[in-house]
Design a protein around this motif. Sequence first.
Motif, PDB file in Angstrom:
ATOM      1  N   MET A 193       3.341   0.585 -22.407  1.00  9.29           N
ATOM      2  CA  MET A 193       4.334   1.516 -21.888  1.00  9.29           C
ATOM      3  C   MET A 193       5.680   0.822 -21.764  1.00  9.29           C
ATOM      4  O   MET A 193       5.754  -0.362 -21.448  1.00  9.29           O
ATOM      5  CB  MET A 193       3.923   2.055 -20.518  1.00  9.29           C
ATOM      6  N   ALA A 194       6.735   1.561 -21.975  1.00  9.51           N
ATOM      7  CA  ALA A 194       8.080   1.046 -21.735  1.00  9.51           C
ATOM      8  C   ALA A 194       8.237   0.757 -20.244  1.00  9.51           C
ATOM      9  O   ALA A 194       7.666   1.469 -19.405  1.00  9.51           O
ATOM     10  CB  ALA A 194       9.119   2.062 -22.186  1.00  9.51           C
ATOM     11  N   PRO A 195       8.996  -0.280 -19.890  1.00  9.47           N
ATOM     12  CA  PRO A 195       9.140  -0.626 -18.463  1.00  9.47           C
ATOM     13  C   PRO A 195       9.603   0.545 -17.602  1.00  9.47           C
ATOM     14  O   PRO A 195       9.087   0.752 -16.492  1.00  9.47           O
ATOM     15  CB  PRO A 195      10.181  -1.748 -18.483  1.00  9.47           C
ATOM     16  N   GLY A 196      10.546   1.332 -18.106  1.00  6.73           N
ATOM     17  CA  GLY A 196      11.026   2.459 -17.315  1.00  6.73           C
ATOM     18  C   GLY A 196       9.946   3.489 -17.066  1.00  6.73           C
ATOM     19  O   GLY A 196       9.811   4.022 -15.955  1.00  6.73           O
ATOM     20  N   ALA A 197       9.137   3.791 -18.093  1.00  3.21           N
ATOM     21  CA  ALA A 197       8.061   4.764 -17.942  1.00  3.21           C
ATOM     22  C   ALA A 197       6.997   4.259 -16.978  1.00  3.21           C
ATOM     23  O   ALA A 197       6.447   5.027 -16.171  1.00  3.21           O
ATOM     24  CB  ALA A 197       7.440   5.074 -19.302  1.00  3.21           C
ATOM     25  N   LEU A 198       6.700   2.948 -17.050  1.00  2.00           N
ATOM     26  CA  LEU A 198       5.711   2.368 -16.132  1.00  2.00           C
ATOM     27  C   LEU A 198       6.190   2.470 -14.693  1.00  2.00           C
ATOM     28  O   LEU A 198       5.432   2.845 -13.791  1.00  2.00           O
ATOM     29  CB  LEU A 198       5.447   0.917 -16.512  1.00  2.00           C
ATOM     30  N   LEU A 199       7.454   2.147 -14.464  1.00  2.00           N
ATOM     31  CA  LEU A 199       7.982   2.230 -13.106  1.00  2.00           C
ATOM     32  C   LEU A 199       7.991   3.669 -12.593  1.00  2.00           C
ATOM     33  O   LEU A 199       7.690   3.920 -11.418  1.00  2.00           O
ATOM     34  CB  LEU A 199       9.394   1.636 -13.064  1.00  2.00           C
ATOM     35  N   GLU A 200       8.335   4.618 -13.450  1.00  2.00           N
ATOM     36  CA  GLU A 200       8.296   6.037 -13.059  1.00  2.00           C
ATOM     37  C   GLU A 200       6.883   6.438 -12.652  1.00  2.00           C
ATOM     38  O   GLU A 200       6.684   7.161 -11.665  1.00  2.00           O
ATOM     39  CB  GLU A 200       8.773   6.905 -14.220  1.00  2.00           C
ATOM     40  N   LEU A 201       5.887   5.954 -13.401  1.00  2.00           N
ATOM     41  CA  LEU A 201       4.503   6.313 -13.105  1.00  2.00           C
ATOM     42  C   LEU A 201       4.042   5.688 -11.796  1.00  2.00           C
ATOM     43  O   LEU A 201       3.365   6.340 -10.987  1.00  2.00           O
ATOM     44  CB  LEU A 201       3.609   5.869 -14.263  1.00  2.00           C
ATOM     45  N   LEU A 202       4.402   4.429 -11.565  1.00  2.00           N
ATOM     46  CA  LEU A 202       4.069   3.792 -10.291  1.00  2.00           C
ATOM     47  C   LEU A 202       4.716   4.534  -9.127  1.00  2.00           C
ATOM     48  O   LEU A 202       4.107   4.683  -8.057  1.00  2.00           O
ATOM     49  CB  LEU A 202       4.533   2.333 -10.306  1.00  2.00           C
ATOM     50  N   TRP A 203       5.931   4.995  -9.329  1.00  2.00           N
ATOM     51  CA  TRP A 203       6.653   5.749  -8.308  1.00  2.00           C
ATOM     52  C   TRP A 203       5.911   7.054  -7.993  1.00  2.00           C
ATOM     53  O   TRP A 203       5.700   7.411  -6.822  1.00  2.00           O
ATOM     54  CB  TRP A 203       8.060   6.030  -8.829  1.00  2.00           C
ATOM     55  N   LEU A 204       5.493   7.763  -9.036  1.00  2.00           N
ATOM     56  CA  LEU A 204       4.774   9.026  -8.835  1.00  2.00           C
ATOM     57  C   LEU A 204       3.463   8.829  -8.092  1.00  2.00           C
ATOM     58  O   LEU A 204       3.043   9.683  -7.309  1.00  2.00           O
ATOM     59  CB  LEU A 204       4.485   9.685 -10.184  1.00  2.00           C
ATOM     60  N   ALA A 205       2.786   7.712  -8.371  1.00  2.00           N
ATOM     61  CA  ALA A 205       1.476   7.473  -7.761  1.00  2.00           C
ATOM     62  C   ALA A 205       1.563   6.890  -6.364  1.00  2.00           C
ATOM     63  O   ALA A 205       0.558   6.810  -5.661  1.00  2.00           O
ATOM     64  CB  ALA A 205       0.662   6.538  -8.654  1.00  2.00           C
ATOM     65  N   SER A 206       2.748   6.479  -5.939  1.00  2.00           N
ATOM     66  CA  SER A 206       2.896   5.795  -4.655  1.00  2.00           C
ATOM     67  C   SER A 206       2.656   6.733  -3.475  1.00  2.00           C
ATOM     68  O   SER A 206       3.171   7.861  -3.451  1.00  2.00           O
ATOM     69  CB  SER A 206       4.306   5.211  -4.550  1.00  2.00           C
ATOM     70  N   PRO A 207       1.895   6.294  -2.476  1.00  2.00           N
ATOM     71  CA  PRO A 207       1.759   7.088  -1.249  1.00  2.00           C
ATOM     72  C   PRO A 207       3.087   7.305  -0.536  1.00  2.00           C
ATOM     73  O   PRO A 207       3.184   8.181   0.328  1.00  2.00           O
ATOM     74  CB  PRO A 207       0.803   6.244  -0.390  1.00  2.00           C
TER      75      PRO A 207
END
Length: 227
Positions: free
Chosen positions: A1-15
Amino acid sequence: MAPGALLELLWLASPALPVGGFSYSEALEAAVEAGLVTHEAQARDWLLDQLQLSLARADLAVVAAAHAAWEAGDEQRIRALNDWVQLTRESSELRQQSEQMGRSMLEWLRNQSEAADDPRLTLLGQLKPPTWPVAWALGAVRGGAALEPALLAHAFGWAENLVQAALKAVPLGQSAGQRILAALARDIPAAVAHALSLDDARRQAFTPMLAILSARHEAQYSRLFRS
């Protein structure tokens, strides 16, 4: 995954995402009240069962289908999936949870600066109301997440929220919570694989004990969580 997409996904999954997920136990608190979950092993087994019998067969399968529908711009499919989620919630509070978190996700997406002209947000806002799995899937698509990583992230976000609920409700210590989270993490890939294998005819929301406990929780005298 591109770094930006990975960070967006981590953000979405964050409590920490401001959608209110931390305020729900999904009937775990009622299971504690009923004496069904009183220690670490029972909490672990309860959440593992919920992952396989509820999340994998329903919400994860909906996220997978909605992810494809948002990518394809299939309005009819999006509306049908949203209707399915609303119709299959087995208690009032579980339906309210999905609707509240879906609305909050819509508002969060609208507040992203690059989202103003996205017609998909218009469609999401037209759903009455948007439900959590459908709204979350749009967030994943807008962030550029591929399907399988999106489902893994969604499931892990769910696991983190429920483990935190167990820490408060049972209660448990932080080390016990980390052991439970490790057990859930080991089972999440299989749950995702199962969700990806389900078509509309095999997707289901049927967890009678969870539904009964959730209904009891609605009138529980003392409680920490909204569901």
